[in-house]
Design an enzyme around this catalytic site. Structure first.
Site, PDB file in Angstrom:
ATOM      1  N   ASN A 116     -51.549  -7.235 -16.866  1.00  0.00           N
ATOM      2  CA  ASN A 116     -52.559  -8.256 -16.632  1.00  0.00           C
ATOM      3  C   ASN A 116     -53.706  -8.057 -17.612  1.00  0.00           C
ATOM      4  OD1 ASN A 116     -53.558 -10.468 -14.676  1.00  0.00           O
ATOM      5  ND2 ASN A 116     -55.295  -9.094 -14.949  1.00  0.00           N
TER       6      ASN A 116
ATOM      7  N   GLY B  79     -41.256 -50.845 -68.524  1.00  0.00           N
ATOM      8  CA  GLY B  79     -40.380 -51.647 -67.660  1.00  0.00           C
ATOM      9  C   GLY B  79     -39.237 -50.825 -67.092  1.00  0.00           C
TER      10      GLY B  79
ATOM     11  N   ALA C  22     -59.985 -11.616 -18.104  1.00  0.00           N
ATOM     12  CA  ALA C  22     -60.736 -12.611 -18.879  1.00  0.00           C
ATOM     13  C   ALA C  22     -61.618 -11.917 -19.909  1.00  0.00           C
ATOM     14  CB  ALA C  22     -61.598 -13.447 -17.943  1.00  0.00           C
TER      15      ALA C  22
ATOM     16  N   LYS D   7     -52.145 -13.563 -31.962  1.00  0.00           N
ATOM     17  CA  LYS D   7     -51.582 -13.468 -33.314  1.00  0.00           C
ATOM     18  C   LYS D   7     -50.755 -12.199 -33.426  1.00  0.00           C
ATOM     19  CE  LYS D   7     -53.016 -11.135 -36.572  1.00  0.00           C
ATOM     20  NZ  LYS D   7     -53.725 -10.359 -37.576  1.00  0.00           N
TER      21      LYS D   7
ATOM     22  N   LEU E 265     -36.361 -43.707 -60.262  1.00  0.00           N
ATOM     23  CA  LEU E 265     -37.512 -44.165 -61.039  1.00  0.00           C
ATOM     24  C   LEU E 265     -38.798 -43.815 -60.292  1.00  0.00           C
ATOM     25  CD1 LEU E 265     -36.381 -47.613 -62.467  1.00  0.00           C
ATOM     26  CD2 LEU E 265     -35.856 -45.288 -63.236  1.00  0.00           C
TER      27      LEU E 265
ATOM     28  N   ARG F   3     -52.534 -49.388 -57.134  1.00  0.00           N
ATOM     29  CA  ARG F   3     -53.030 -49.945 -55.870  1.00  0.00           C
ATOM     30  C   ARG F   3     -53.193 -48.898 -54.764  1.00  0.00           C
ATOM     31  NH1 ARG F   3     -49.162 -54.847 -54.902  1.00  0.00           N
ATOM     32  NH2 ARG F   3     -48.006 -53.975 -56.648  1.00  0.00           N
TER      33      ARG F   3
HETATM   34  C1  UD1 Z   1     -38.579 -54.725 -59.232  1.00  0.00           C
HETATM   35  C2  UD1 Z   1     -37.460 -55.667 -59.696  1.00  0.00           C
HETATM   36  C3  UD1 Z   1     -37.398 -56.882 -58.777  1.00  0.00           C
HETATM   37  C4  UD1 Z   1     -37.209 -56.422 -57.331  1.00  0.00           C
HETATM   38  C5  UD1 Z   1     -38.315 -55.416 -56.942  1.00  0.00           C
HETATM   39  C6  UD1 Z   1     -38.012 -54.799 -55.593  1.00  0.00           C
HETATM   40  C7  UD1 Z   1     -37.346 -55.411 -62.139  1.00  0.00           C
HETATM   41  C8  UD1 Z   1     -37.722 -56.022 -63.440  1.00  0.00           C
HETATM   42  N1  UD1 Z   1     -37.751 -56.086 -61.050  1.00  0.00           N
HETATM   43  O1  UD1 Z   1     -39.801 -55.462 -59.382  1.00  0.00           O
HETATM   44  O2  UD1 Z   1     -36.333 -57.723 -59.139  1.00  0.00           O
HETATM   45  O3  UD1 Z   1     -37.242 -57.520 -56.449  1.00  0.00           O
HETATM   46  O4  UD1 Z   1     -38.339 -54.323 -57.899  1.00  0.00           O
HETATM   47  O5  UD1 Z   1     -39.084 -53.972 -55.211  1.00  0.00           O
HETATM   48  O6  UD1 Z   1     -36.683 -54.402 -62.108  1.00  0.00           O
HETATM   49  N2  UD1 Z   1     -41.004 -48.024 -62.971  1.00  0.00           N
HETATM   50  C9  UD1 Z   1     -40.918 -46.983 -63.869  1.00  0.00           C
HETATM   51  N3  UD1 Z   1     -41.174 -47.219 -65.180  1.00  0.00           N
HETATM   52  C10 UD1 Z   1     -41.512 -48.446 -65.653  1.00  0.00           C
HETATM   53  C11 UD1 Z   1     -41.587 -49.507 -64.743  1.00  0.00           C
HETATM   54  C12 UD1 Z   1     -41.338 -49.276 -63.397  1.00  0.00           C
HETATM   55  O7  UD1 Z   1     -40.625 -45.856 -63.481  1.00  0.00           O
HETATM   56  O8  UD1 Z   1     -41.699 -48.558 -66.869  1.00  0.00           O
HETATM   57  C13 UD1 Z   1     -40.733 -47.785 -61.544  1.00  0.00           C
HETATM   58  C14 UD1 Z   1     -41.978 -48.003 -60.706  1.00  0.00           C
HETATM   59  O9  UD1 Z   1     -42.622 -46.760 -60.483  1.00  0.00           O
HETATM   60  C15 UD1 Z   1     -41.414 -48.538 -59.413  1.00  0.00           C
HETATM   61  C16 UD1 Z   1     -40.107 -49.224 -59.813  1.00  0.00           C
HETATM   62  O10 UD1 Z   1     -39.785 -48.728 -61.101  1.00  0.00           O
HETATM   63  O11 UD1 Z   1     -41.069 -47.508 -58.553  1.00  0.00           O
HETATM   64  C17 UD1 Z   1     -40.171 -50.734 -59.786  1.00  0.00           C
HETATM   65  O12 UD1 Z   1     -41.074 -51.181 -60.778  1.00  0.00           O
HETATM   66  P1  UD1 Z   1     -42.056 -52.400 -60.573  1.00  0.00           P
HETATM   67  O13 UD1 Z   1     -42.732 -52.660 -61.859  1.00  0.00           O
HETATM   68  O14 UD1 Z   1     -42.878 -52.178 -59.372  1.00  0.00           O
HETATM   69  O15 UD1 Z   1     -41.030 -53.569 -60.333  1.00  0.00           O
HETATM   70  P2  UD1 Z   1     -41.247 -54.768 -59.356  1.00  0.00           P
HETATM   71  O16 UD1 Z   1     -42.206 -55.723 -59.953  1.00  0.00           O
HETATM   72  O17 UD1 Z   1     -41.517 -54.260 -57.980  1.00  0.00           O
END
Ligand code: UD1
Ligand code: CA
Length: 454
Positions: A374, A78, A377, A348, A8, A15
């Site tokens: 040699n 998500g 310089a 080089k 993912l 941030r």
């Molecule tokens: C997630 C977990 C949480 C865990 C934590 C550890 C879920 C709902 N929660 O929370 O239980 O403790 O990781 O770090 O899974 N991403 C996508 N597409 C999306 C959403 C997220 O690619 O639509 C990727 C983000 O880039 C990131 C990762 O998934 O790399 C985690 O997503 P994030 O929303 O940061 O989840 P957390 O709140 O950290």
């Protein structure tokens, strides 16, 4: 059983305050995503799917050599939604392993242990105990058995005391994964499709959730901002430097060496402070690398001394050579055995033969320099006429006087001598002496000017 990895990497990473996608930020000189990709390869993944979103084109260009299936997640709804973009493409009997592009220090061994726990419709989940679990999804257990994961924002006061948390990394059969994903809704505080809901679903189906834990919690730490990026960089550097020390390399201060690539160093070598290694670097035994050196894609053989603040790129240095301080070796520099290159020397695309010396203030480019030569310089090989480059050949035993310009193409013969201050435009024969400076004059009656009164 086949292994499919889903990485993912679609999160925007606001941030980081960056125009780059988060997973392109680098750890040890390599994009975070590439670290996770490398671990997937080491695991022997049969197919790797990268779910990308924000700034995706840039990401795909940077990582164009990855052998992966790129899957676009148009809107970040998500983690479950993200996985669902890739998982239907995976063979139902494969084991699907979910990794995160922003969790770069995960270890292959940890993942191997996890994947081994997958069977039938059971799930293997990587969890970790944290002193401060704030923000993480908590692992809810009934006795030994995992019953669900509750996100921090959705957790009750009592559940927030749980220190075992979800790392997000999990593995299960792809067929069962898809079955569960179709049942997950976004009925929670963030209005997102949570991958973590899969745990409660599996438990409700009568399946078990097996857990594994990493040896160190940094393996599962995610990067959200530049402070965390710098923190994991230091942890990773410390680990790599410790490996070198265990292999017999002395390091003046393990906190002040940076390894950005693949570095091999032989035993009894010594690395002083603030040295940076980049790319593929091979260093032999009994080599000393002085303070502040930057060494990139180069080979340095046994017994060499590289004095402080030398910058070495794509160079080959044979045994017992001395370089620096303040030397610059550019691509194609090859220093043969027992040769010496002193301060403020730039080299080089040049062979410097066995036992030859260039001790001070010179530029040697596109040259072939024999043995026991040699170089005085201030010697300059004038290799460039503004349009084309030409070669300078200096044969064995030649002596080049200080402040000589060698206008290439030109050859200086064996044991020939060039008088100081010469501009050499024609070949010099073996054993010959060449001079091109004007004779010294004495001007009689000359008086030094004095300052005019105003
Ligand atoms: C997630 C977990 C949480 C865990 C934590 C550890 C879920 C709902 N929660 O929370 O239980 O403790 O990781 O770090 O899974 N991403 C996508 N597409 C999306 C959403 C997220 O690619 O639509 C990727 C983000 O880039 C990131 C990762 O998934 O790399 C985690 O997503 P994030 O929303 O940061 O989840 P957390 O709140 O950290
Ligand atoms: Ca996160």
């Amino acid at each position: 059983m086949n292994l499919s990895v889903i990485i993912l990497a679609a999160g925007q990473g606001t941030r980081m305050k960056s125009s780059l996608p988060k997973v392109m930020h680098r750890i040890a000189g390599t994009p975070m995503l590439e670290h996770v990709y490398q671990r997937s390869l080491e695991l022997g993944a049969d197919d790797i799917h990268v779910v990308y979103g924000h700034g995706g084109e840039h990401l795909r260009e940077t990582c164009s050599d990855f052998k992966v299936d790129w899957v676009l997640q148009k809107a970040q709804l998500g983690t479950a939604h993200a996985v669902q973009q890739a998982s239907p493409k995976i063979d139902a009997d494969s084991v699907a392993l979910v990794l995160y592009g922003d969790v770069p220090l995960i270890k292959t061994e940890t993942l191997k242990t996890l994947v081994k726990k997958v069977s039938d419709n059971n799930i293997a989940l990587l969890t970790v105990d944290l002193d401060d679990p704030t923000g993480y999804g908590r692992i809810v257990r009934d006795g030994d058995k995992v019953t669900s994961i509750v996100e921090h924002k959705d957790a009750s006061e009592n559940q927030r005391y749980i220190t075992e948390v979800n790392t997000g990394i999990l593995a299960l059969r792809a067929g069962y994964l898809n079955e569960c994903l179709s049942k997950i809704d976004n009925n929670n505080s963030q209005g997102e499709y949570y991958l973590t809901d899969i745990i409660a679903l599996a438990v409700a189906d009568g399946n078990q959730v097996f857990t594994a834990q990493p040896e160190n919690s940094f393996e599962v730490e995610g990067i959200n901002d530049r402070k965390q990026l710098a923190k994991l960089e230091r942890i990773h550097q410390q680990e790599m430097v410790e490996l070198l020390m265990l292999q017999g390399v002395s390091v003046a201060d393990p906190a002040r060496v940076d390894i950005r690539g693949d570095v091999k160093i032989g035993s009894d070598s010594f690395i002083d402070i603030n040295v940076i290694f980049e790319g593929s670097v091979e260093i032999g035994c009994n080599v000393t690398i002085g303070a502040g050196c930057v060494i990139t894609n180069s080979k340095i053989a046994d017994g060499c001394t590289i004095k402080p603040y030398s910058v070495i790129e794509k160079a080959v240095i044979d045994e017992a050579v001395e370089v620096g301080p303040f030397a610059r070796l550019r691509p194609g520099a090859h220093l043969h055995k027992n040769s010496r290159v002193g301060n403020f020397i730039e080299i080089k695309n040049t062979e410097l033969g066995e036992g030859s010396k260039a001790s001070h203030l010179s530029y040697l480019g596109d040259s072939e320099i024999g043995r026991d030569v040699n170089i005085g310089a201030g010697t300059i090989t004038c290799n460039y006429d503004g349009a084309n480059k030409f070669k300078t050949v200096i044969k064995d035993g030649a002596f080049i006087g200080s402040d000589t310009q060698l206008v290439a193409p030109v050859t200086v013969g064996k044991n020939a001598t060039i008088g100081a201050g010469s501009t050499i435009t024609k070949d010099v024969e073996d054993g010959g002496l060449a001079l091109s400076r004007a004779a010294q004059r004495v001007v009689k009656g000359w008086v030094r000017p004095t300052k005019k009164k105003t």
